[in-house]
Design a protein around this motif. Structure first.
Motif, short mmCIF file in Angstrom:
data_model
loop_
_atom_site.label_atom_id
_atom_site.label_comp_id
_atom_site.label_asym_id
_atom_site.label_seq_id
_atom_site.Cartn_x
_atom_site.Cartn_y
_atom_site.Cartn_z
N ALA A 1 0.84 -1.21 0.00
CA ALA A 1 0.00 0.00 0.00
C ALA A 1 0.87 1.25 0.00
O ALA A 1 0.59 2.21 -0.73
N ASP A 2 1.95 1.22 0.77
CA ASP A 2 2.86 2.37 0.79
C ASP A 2 3.53 2.54 -0.57
O ASP A 2 3.70 3.65 -1.07
N GLU A 3 3.90 1.37 -1.17
CA GLU A 3 4.54 1.43 -2.49
C GLU A 3 3.59 2.04 -3.50
O GLU A 3 3.96 2.88 -4.31
N LEU A 4 2.31 1.58 -3.43
CA LEU A 4 1.32 2.13 -4.36
C LEU A 4 1.17 3.62 -4.18
O LEU A 4 1.11 4.38 -5.15
N LEU A 5 1.12 4.03 -2.94
CA LEU A 5 0.97 5.45 -2.65
C LEU A 5 2.16 6.24 -3.22
O LEU A 5 1.97 7.27 -3.87
N LEU A 6 3.35 5.68 -3.05
CA LEU A 6 4.53 6.38 -3.57
C LEU A 6 4.51 6.43 -5.09
O LEU A 6 4.84 7.44 -5.70
N ALA A 7 4.09 5.25 -5.72
CA ALA A 7 4.02 5.21 -7.19
C ALA A 7 3.01 6.23 -7.70
O ALA A 7 3.25 6.95 -8.67
N PHE A 8 1.86 6.32 -6.99
CA PHE A 8 0.82 7.26 -7.38
C PHE A 8 1.34 8.70 -7.30
O PHE A 8 1.14 9.50 -8.19
N ARG A 9 2.08 8.94 -6.21
CA ARG A 9 2.66 10.28 -6.06
C ARG A 9 3.65 10.56 -7.18
O ARG A 9 3.71 11.66 -7.73
N GLY A 10 4.43 9.50 -7.55
CA GLY A 10 5.41 9.63 -8.64
C GLY A 10 4.73 10.02 -9.94
O GLY A 10 5.17 10.90 -10.67
N VAL A 11 3.58 9.32 -10.22
CA VAL A 11 2.84 9.61 -11.45
C VAL A 11 2.34 11.05 -11.43
O VAL A 11 2.45 11.79 -12.41
N LEU A 12 1.82 11.46 -10.27
CA LEU A 12 1.31 12.84 -10.15
C LEU A 12 2.44 13.84 -10.39
O LEU A 12 2.27 14.84 -11.11
N ASP A 13 3.62 13.54 -9.82
CA ASP A 13 4.76 14.45 -10.00
C ASP A 13 5.13 14.57 -11.47
O ASP A 13 5.36 15.67 -12.00
N LYS A 14 5.14 13.37 -12.15
CA LYS A 14 5.50 13.38 -13.57
C LYS A 14 4.51 14.22 -14.36
O LYS A 14 4.88 15.01 -15.23
N MET A 15 3.20 14.02 -14.06
CA MET A 15 2.18 14.77 -14.79
C MET A 15 2.33 16.27 -14.56
O MET A 15 2.20 17.06 -15.49
N ARG A 16 2.67 16.61 -13.31
CA ARG A 16 2.86 18.04 -13.02
C ARG A 16 4.04 18.59 -13.81
O ARG A 16 3.97 19.67 -14.40
#
Ligand code: ADP
Length: 654
Positions: A242-257
């Motif tokens: 779950a933590d990994e998913l959260l970090l991956a999701f944050r990573g995707v958001l960062d990339k999109m930004r």
């Protein structure tokens, strides 16, 4: 190292669910336990009352002197009539009354069938009831209820004591206890229901856990199997999925930004700074197709080198209007202006384009309006400009024409060869008759002399027609190539040598220069083609073309024909043979029609010489090029591949 289940999302969910089931199980257990306590309390109370009832029965028995015999001695058992006990039982609403000995034997009973039997409760192995009775205390049996029955009975055993207070016999009273039976039944039903509910709950909790965890597992495996590396995935240190998913999701958001920021920067750059060398300009700069970008007011915004070359634009073209820039190409201007006005694009338009030298090229044009792109990727809104892509289709057109010509020649040849054959037969007959006239007219007299002149005229005409037919047959006959390795140098020098005598007579010089590779070709056809080109050059220098602006003598004083040989740069093993003369050159409007059959400017020309040369070139999968300007001579170049079937990169009329 195995992670503690308390730290993983899945483990936490499982623990919560297990705790929930345990809590419910304990609650159910407590519930049932309380009900059992309640039932036992009621049972104890009923047992106590029944014990009192037993004491009352004993008192009645004593009152009625029924127990006297008991106290006299064991061997002297008193007779207590069962009917007496039955009457007391009915009066008291009991199921039965019995008098038992201290070893459990039934001495008397309201049910006479039981007299002499052993009481099962008192004689039960390991039973402590008899001991309790011996010390003078009453005993109550457990509730007796058959499975599923609504009725239940309770029995109480009360000791009968002598004067020394020793237990000498036992009274057993049995009574129906409907309330207790109801409580016991409800208790069992509730216990069964709650046990079933607990099992059902357990199954539902397992299913719920799977249902709850499935999307999470899918998400985890999708993130793990995603192409590329999602930043954050696998980097969560000691954390769970779950933590990994959260970090991956944050990573995707960062990339999109980041991408959004990049896009905004690009948009700003495009909108604001026009002079900067943007990537798009670099991109089109390297394209071989001509690119022209006009803004909404029709002014040239961006262009590339290919466009400058093709349209002969100078360095100051940027910012000029379409009409000024492309004044020489009205059809192109109309296309672009139409696209700007209507917002509609055009593709695959073919436009003829005349160069400064009068040479005509063919352009393939594609015009598309430029519109702002909405976030969903669709182009909408007002037209901000037009992009125009131009490609030189001349070479493709020529290639098509050559292929078409080859096909046309084949069918035309088949058709006309037959006609010409008949025509030739007739001519032969005319010729025969004319000779006959000439022979008879030669026998004397003025009339005969005149007849002979006419006959001579017929002969000349026939010869002329014969030449046309011969040339036409050469041109039109479907030729099957007789291919062989041809030494072009030998062939050219041989042709020139055969032609030199005629040139000398006309005061012309003929020179052969360069190198001639060997090719695979039909030697006879090549000879005809070369001969036609040499003859044309000689006739042009001699002023036989009949062209009004053709000078009789060349500018350098003497007629000169040069035959130059060289390898073709585009064809491996291919050859170029150029026949150049310093004759009058060719008028511009004649250039396009030069190779058409029967096009001639000569008084006695057939117009089939160059057509035949073109046919020979086409049959060899080569081509004929012409370069000429009026007053500056002409150069005809025969381009031959190393072998027919080897396609070249076609050149253009130059
Ligand atoms: P013909 O020689 O019978 O006229 P061709 O097909 O050989 O037929 O030539 C067609 C025309 O091309 C000629 O009539 C002439 O006007 C022109 N022509 C051909 N070769 C030359 C040349 N070397 N210089 C100038 N004009 C030429």
């Amino acid at each position: 190292m195995r992670e503690s289940p308390l730290r993983t999302y899945e483990g936490q969910i499982r623990i919560v669910l297990v705790l929930l089931v345990l809590f419910l199980a304990v609650a159910i257990y407590c519930n049932v336990h309380l009900l059992i306590i309640a039932r036992n309390a009621i049972q104890d109370e009923a047992g106590r009352r029944l014990g009192l009832e037993a004491d009352l029965v004993r008192a009645e028995l004593e009152r009625d002197q029924m127990l006297r015999g008991l106290r006299s001695g064991p061997e002297d058992v008193p007779y207590i009539p069962p009917t007496y006990l039955d009457r007391i039982a009915r009066v008291k609403g009991m199921v039965g009354i019995a008098i038992l000995s201290m070893d459990g034997g039934i001495l008397s009973s309201s049910d006479p069938r039981r007299v002499g039997q052993i009481d099962p409760f008192l004689s039960a192995p390991g039973g402590r009831a008899l001991g309790t009775l011996r010390i003078g205390r009453s005993v109550v049996t457990p509730l007796d209820r058959a499975a599923g029955s609504r009725h239940a009975t309770l029995a109480a055993y009360s000791p009968i004591r002598d004067r020394r207070r020793e237990s000498i016999a036992v009274i057993r009273v049995e009574q129906e206890v409907p309330v207790l039976a109801g409580v016991d039944r409800s208790l069992r039903a509730i216990a069964a229901l709650q046990a079933g509910g607990l099992v059902l709950l357990l199954v539902m909790v397992i299913l719920f856990a799977r249902w709850l965890l499935q999307p999470y597992r899918r998400l985890l495996s999708a993130a793990g199997g995603a192409p590329g590396t999602l930043s954050g995935l696998g980097r969560a240190g000691g954390h769970d999925g779950a933590d990994e998913l959260l970090l991956a999701f944050r990573g995707v958001l960062d990339k999109m930004r980041d991408q959004e920021r990049e896009l905004i920067t690009l948009e700003r750059r495009e909108g604001g700074v026009t002079d900067a060398l943007i990537p798009g300009e670099r991109l089109i700069g390297g394209m071989t197709s001509a690119v022209l970008v006009f803004d909404a007011r029709g002014r040239l915004a961006v262009t590339n080198a290919a466009a400058s070359r093709l349209l002969h634009l100078d360095g100051a073209a940027a910012g000029k209007s379409i009409a000024d820039l492309l004044a020489a190409h009205p059809r192109l201007v109309a296309l672009i202006e139409e696209s700007l006005a209507t917002g509609r694009g055009r593709s695959r338009e073919v436009l003829p384009l005349s160069g400064p030298s009068g040479k005509e090229t063919h352009l393939g044009a594609m015009v598309s309006p430029i519109r702002p792109v909405s976030p969903d990727g669709a182009a909408s809104g007002p037209v901000e400009g037009v992009i125009c892509l131009l490609a030189d289709l001349t070479e493709i057109k020529m290639l098509r024409e050559r292929v078409g010509l080859k096909e046309n020649l084949a069918s035309l040849g088949e058709m006309s060869a037959g006609i010409a054959h008949e025509f030739r037969n007739s001519l032969a007959a005319i010729q025969g008759f004319a000779r006959l006239i000439a022979r008879t007219a030669g026998r004397g007299g003025a009339g005969r002399e005149e007849a002979r002149e006419h006959a001579d005229a017929i002969l000349r005409e026939v010869e002329s027609v014969e030449k046309v037919v011969r040339d036409f047959l050469r041109y039109a006959r479907p030729a099957a190539l007789d291919l062989a390795d041809v030494d072009l140098e030998r062939l050219v020098r041989g042709e020139v040598a055969g032609f030199r005598e005629e040139c000398d007579a006309r005061g012309l010089s003929v020179v052969v220069k360069g190198s001639f590779p060997s090719v695979r070709a039909d030697e006879a056809l090549l000879r005809q083609a070369l001969n036609n080109l040499l003859r044309n050059a000689a006739e042009a220098i001699a002023g036989r073309n009949g062209s009004p602006d053709a000078p009789r003598e060349s500018s350098n004083g003497g007629g000169r024909i040069e035959v130059r040989g060289m390898p073709d740069p585009h064809l491996s093993g291919g050859a170029r043979i150029a026949i150049a003369d310093n004759g009058p050159g060719i008028a511009r409007d004649h250039l396009a029609r030069l190779f058409r059959p029967f096009f001639t400017t000569k008084d006695r020309g057939t117009g089939l010489g160059l057509a035949l040369v073109q046919k020979v070139a086409a049959l060899h999968d080569g081509r004929i090029e012409v370069d000429s300007e009026p007053g500056r001579g002409a150069v005809f170049t025969l381009v031959l591949p190393a072998r027919p079937g080897q396609h070249d990169t076609p050149g253009s009329l130059s």
